[in-house]
Design a protein around this motif. Structure first.
Motif, PDB file in Angstrom:
ATOM      1  N   ARG A  67      15.587  12.308  20.000  1.00  0.00           N
ATOM      2  CA  ARG A  67      14.128  12.512  19.975  1.00  0.00           C
ATOM      3  C   ARG A  67      13.774  13.991  19.875  1.00  0.00           C
ATOM      4  O   ARG A  67      12.635  14.347  19.571  1.00  0.00           O
ATOM      5  N   LEU A  68      14.728  14.880  20.174  1.00  0.00           N
ATOM      6  CA  LEU A  68      14.426  16.307  20.203  1.00  0.00           C
ATOM      7  C   LEU A  68      14.162  16.833  18.810  1.00  0.00           C
ATOM      8  O   LEU A  68      14.976  16.670  17.898  1.00  0.00           O
ATOM      9  N   ALA A  69      13.020  17.484  18.643  1.00  0.00           N
ATOM     10  CA  ALA A  69      12.691  18.160  17.389  1.00  0.00           C
ATOM     11  C   ALA A  69      12.862  19.665  17.582  1.00  0.00           C
ATOM     12  O   ALA A  69      13.329  20.130  18.623  1.00  0.00           O
ATOM     13  N   HIS A  70      12.467  20.448  16.581  1.00  0.00           N
ATOM     14  CA  HIS A  70      12.664  21.893  16.607  1.00  0.00           C
ATOM     15  C   HIS A  70      11.991  22.521  17.830  1.00  0.00           C
ATOM     16  O   HIS A  70      10.851  22.215  18.154  1.00  0.00           O
ATOM     17  N   GLY A  71      12.715  23.406  18.505  1.00  0.00           N
ATOM     18  CA  GLY A  71      12.152  24.159  19.614  1.00  0.00           C
ATOM     19  C   GLY A  71      12.148  23.441  20.939  1.00  0.00           C
ATOM     20  O   GLY A  71      11.552  23.929  21.902  1.00  0.00           O
ATOM     21  N   SER A  72      12.814  22.291  21.047  1.00  0.00           N
ATOM     22  CA  SER A  72      12.817  21.527  22.296  1.00  0.00           C
ATOM     23  C   SER A  72      14.143  21.662  23.023  1.00  0.00           C
ATOM     24  O   SER A  72      15.167  22.025  22.442  1.00  0.00           O
ATOM     25  N   LYS A  73      14.107  21.355  24.315  1.00  0.00           N
ATOM     26  CA  LYS A  73      15.295  21.433  25.165  1.00  0.00           C
ATOM     27  C   LYS A  73      15.325  20.213  26.071  1.00  0.00           C
ATOM     28  O   LYS A  73      14.300  19.824  26.639  1.00  0.00           O
ATOM     29  N   LEU A  74      16.509  19.619  26.208  1.00  0.00           N
ATOM     30  CA  LEU A  74      16.683  18.420  27.022  1.00  0.00           C
ATOM     31  C   LEU A  74      17.536  18.748  28.232  1.00  0.00           C
ATOM     32  O   LEU A  74      18.584  19.396  28.117  1.00  0.00           O
ATOM     33  N   ILE A  75      17.088  18.284  29.411  1.00  0.00           N
ATOM     34  CA  ILE A  75      17.813  18.481  30.663  1.00  0.00           C
ATOM     35  C   ILE A  75      18.122  17.103  31.248  1.00  0.00           C
ATOM     36  O   ILE A  75      17.205  16.364  31.627  1.00  0.00           O
ATOM     37  N   LEU A  76      19.395  16.745  31.282  1.00  0.00           N
ATOM     38  CA  LEU A  76      19.828  15.460  31.829  1.00  0.00           C
ATOM     39  C   LEU A  76      20.421  15.691  33.218  1.00  0.00           C
ATOM     40  O   LEU A  76      21.371  16.461  33.371  1.00  0.00           O
ATOM     41  N   LEU A  77      19.862  15.018  34.217  1.00  0.00           N
ATOM     42  CA  LEU A  77      20.296  15.183  35.600  1.00  0.00           C
ATOM     43  C   LEU A  77      20.752  13.843  36.157  1.00  0.00           C
ATOM     44  O   LEU A  77      20.220  12.794  35.792  1.00  0.00           O
ATOM     45  N   HIS A 120       7.682  29.560  23.825  1.00  0.00           N
ATOM     46  CA  HIS A 120       7.310  28.671  22.719  1.00  0.00           C
ATOM     47  C   HIS A 120       7.227  27.214  23.187  1.00  0.00           C
ATOM     48  O   HIS A 120       6.816  26.343  22.419  1.00  0.00           O
ATOM     49  N   TYR A 121       7.622  26.959  24.434  1.00  0.00           N
ATOM     50  CA  TYR A 121       7.491  25.596  24.967  1.00  0.00           C
ATOM     51  C   TYR A 121       6.022  25.315  25.287  1.00  0.00           C
ATOM     52  O   TYR A 121       5.370  26.069  25.996  1.00  0.00           O
ATOM     53  N   GLN A 122       5.524  24.213  24.798  1.00  0.00           N
ATOM     54  CA  GLN A 122       4.116  23.874  24.976  1.00  0.00           C
ATOM     55  C   GLN A 122       3.867  22.933  26.140  1.00  0.00           C
ATOM     56  O   GLN A 122       2.747  22.870  26.655  1.00  0.00           O
ATOM     57  N   ASN A 166      18.691  29.747  29.902  1.00  0.00           N
ATOM     58  CA  ASN A 166      19.326  30.296  28.700  1.00  0.00           C
ATOM     59  C   ASN A 166      18.576  29.813  27.460  1.00  0.00           C
ATOM     60  O   ASN A 166      18.562  28.618  27.155  1.00  0.00           O
ATOM     61  N   PRO A 167      17.962  30.727  26.694  1.00  0.00           N
ATOM     62  CA  PRO A 167      17.168  30.303  25.536  1.00  0.00           C
ATOM     63  C   PRO A 167      17.999  29.766  24.383  1.00  0.00           C
ATOM     64  O   PRO A 167      17.457  29.126  23.477  1.00  0.00           O
ATOM     65  N   LEU A 202      20.719  21.671  25.178  1.00  0.00           N
ATOM     66  CA  LEU A 202      20.978  20.513  26.035  1.00  0.00           C
ATOM     67  C   LEU A 202      21.716  20.952  27.289  1.00  0.00           C
ATOM     68  O   LEU A 202      22.767  21.596  27.204  1.00  0.00           O
ATOM     69  N   VAL A 203      21.164  20.610  28.456  1.00  0.00           N
ATOM     70  CA  VAL A 203      21.805  20.876  29.744  1.00  0.00           C
ATOM     71  C   VAL A 203      22.086  19.540  30.409  1.00  0.00           C
ATOM     72  O   VAL A 203      21.193  18.710  30.553  1.00  0.00           O
ATOM     73  N   THR A 204      23.338  19.312  30.797  1.00  0.00           N
ATOM     74  CA  THR A 204      23.670  18.155  31.630  1.00  0.00           C
ATOM     75  C   THR A 204      24.099  18.669  32.990  1.00  0.00           C
ATOM     76  O   THR A 204      24.834  19.650  33.086  1.00  0.00           O
ATOM     77  N   CYS A 205      23.636  18.022  34.026  1.00  0.00           N
ATOM     78  CA  CYS A 205      23.959  18.458  35.391  1.00  0.00           C
ATOM     79  C   CYS A 205      24.243  17.240  36.253  1.00  0.00           C
ATOM     80  O   CYS A 205      23.442  16.297  36.288  1.00  0.00           O
TER      81      CYS A 205
END
Length: 514
Positions: free
Chosen positions: A455-465, A344-346, A310-311, A315-318
């Motif tokens: 720490r997340l700046a513009h255009g970033s996504k965090l996945i916590l597992l 846009h993810y590098q 999902n764009p 933040l995704v927690t699982c």
């Protein structure tokens, strides 16, 4: 106070901490209390001394000694110790010694929240021979720092007219305190109030509603969502499993995501999968560029993939036990996004706490990547599955004197697509236009997970597992770890989402072991 709906994940955590303190103040009994803090409470939350509102917080001198030993530690542990030292210095530097001294063995200072902070020294001469005998029966070696802290609390209980409570995250110390007759509490400011159910909630509907849902044109540009009656406590981005009440639909479920205002949305990839003729075509799931096609094996995994792809989600927690596919799917979706031409993810950053984020990795030789290598091997294994080397075993062994080809993760690292990140050194960084996967997040404290989120700046996504049932940190449990804390604090935010995996897919023996 700003509306919580307008905040980023990091700002939301900060705002909710303020709300927590206000609520705690309202619920606190009006009777003044004396809270003796163990060192692990301060290291867990360096702001903890200000979280007890109008009460008195006591730090035995032994706590200061332990904090001094930790101030040079690497990572978050040392940072927390240094933060506590600065707070204490600011409190007492602003006052003269005559203002602070309350007798030969005590210093006190008023705190901005209305409470008081007290530093105390305790010695054996403060106890009678009978009391020393009882202390010796419970605290075999009274020179141990933990035992000296317990003795200080025991002494305060004898002389202070207000209730004295020991606050510790050490279970063994708590038991010793109770043996001495001390009321003992865990530090609860960051405790999640309720542990939710393992699976997803179900909604049972009648046959016409179920058929209308199944036929809903979810990919119509004008569609705003399917109207459905959901539980009153439903929150934005909560997933539900829809079942029909009639027996003819038995075993059929439709996963949906609640988007607010009484509307739910379908899972696009899952609906596309249902449209395919699986017997004749394999054009469903997620095709990895120059790799395999990843097709979820159950509805839970389709939900997990929907959240990952999902764009609009930042933040995704699982949470899920071993063998449910949480890490494999996260790696697949993240790399699919990074390798996509229009993404846009590098880059993809992967990390995991080494039991405790505060522990260093300096005892291993080599670069940061080489030091982290043994801990990152599970992710390298997943990459080998996602991007298999199709050469035969004979070709792999016969290099004709040439340099063997790079492994898939080595190639991605050289291209700057994949980075291994040590959480020990993440403080102070700003990470833009990146996907960051943090596995084993159940071993992070709430303060540490906040450090990662910020720490997340513009255009970033965090996945916590992670799996709250596999906690290695001795001072955390399934209601105080960073994974459940982040999920609970950000629940209902439009840019945050939570998934749960229960069904094991690795193998029958792995499922039995789990």
């Amino acid at each position: 106070m700003r509306s919580l709906e307008t905040l980023t994940p990091a700002e939301h955590l900060e705002e909710l901490d303020t709300v927590d303190e206000e609520n705690h103040s309202e619920m606190t009994n009006s009777t003044p209390k004396v809270y003796v803090l163990d060192t692990n409470v301060l290291l867990h939350d360096p702001e903890s001394i200000s979280k007890f509102q109008e009460h008195t917080v006591v730090l035995p001198s032994e706590v200061l000694v332990e904090m001094d030993r930790k101030k040079t530690a690497e990572g978050q542990l040392g940072a927390n110790a240094r933060r506590v030292h600065r707070v204490l210095r600011d409190l007492f530097d602003a006052r003269s010694l005559s203002e602070c001294a309350k007798g030969e063995n005590m210093l006190e200072a008023d705190m901005p929240n209305g409470g008081r902070l007290r530093l105390v020294i305790t010695s054996e001469k403060d106890f009678s021979s009978e009391e020393l005998s009882r202390l010796s029966a419970v605290l075999i070696d009274r020179n141990q720092t933990d035992h000296r802290i317990l003795a200080a609390a025991y002494n305060l209980k004898r002389h202070d007219p207000n209730p004295v409570i020991l606050v510790s995250k050490d279970a063994n110390m708590a038991l010793k305190g109770k043996l001495l007759g001390l009321p003992v509490e865990d530090y609860r400011n960051d405790r999640v109030p309720i542990v939710e159910n393992e699976g997803y909630r179900e909604i049972v509907v009648d046959s016409p509603t179920f058929e209308a849902l199944a036929n809903y044109e979810w990919d119509d540009p004008d569609s705003e969502g399917f109207p459905l009656e959901v539980p009153e406590d439903a929150y934005v981005n909560e997933y539900f499993l829809i079942r029909a009440s009639e027996e003819c639909y038995q075993g059929i479920v439709e996963p949906v995501r609640f988007i607010g205002d009484g509307l739910v949305d379908m899972l696009p990839l899952y609906r596309q999968h249902l449209r395919q003729d699986v017997n004749r075509s394999d054009k469903n799931g997620l095709q990895m560029p120059n790799g395999i096609r990843v097709i979820p094996r159950n509805v839970e995994q389709w939900i997990h993939m929907d959240a990952l792809m999902n764009p609009e989600i930042t933040l995704v927690t699982c949470k899920g036990k071993a063998g449910t596919g949480k890490t494999f799917l996260a790696m697949a979706c993240a790399l699919h996004e990074v390798l996509s031409e229009n993404s846009h993810y590098q880059r993809l950053l992967i990390s995991r706490p080494i039991v405790d984020m505060g522990r260093g990795i300096g005892y291993l030789p080599g670069t940061k990547e080489e030091k982290m290598g043994p801990y990152m091997q599970p992710y390298f294994d997943n990459l080998e599955v996602l991007f298999p080397n199709r050469r035969s075993p004979r070709q792999k062994n016969n290099t004709n004197g040439q340099t063997p080809p790079l492994k898939v993760w080595e190639r991605f690292q050289q291209q700057g697509i994949l980075e291994i990140e040590a959480l020990t050194y993440i403080r102070g960084r700003s990470i833009p236009n990146s996907l960051l996967i943090v596995d084993e997040a159940q071993n992070l404290t709430p303060h540490e997970v906040k450090t990662v989120v910020t720490r997340l700046a513009h255009g970033s996504k965090l996945i916590l597992l992670g799996d709250p049932h596999q906690i290695d940190n001795p001072f955390l449990d399934n209601r105080t770890n960073g994974l459940v804390y982040a999920r609970d604090r950000l629940k209902g935010q439009e840019i945050a989402i939570h998934t749960k995996l229960v069904e094991g897919v690795r193998s029958e023996i792995a499922e039995l072991g789990a």
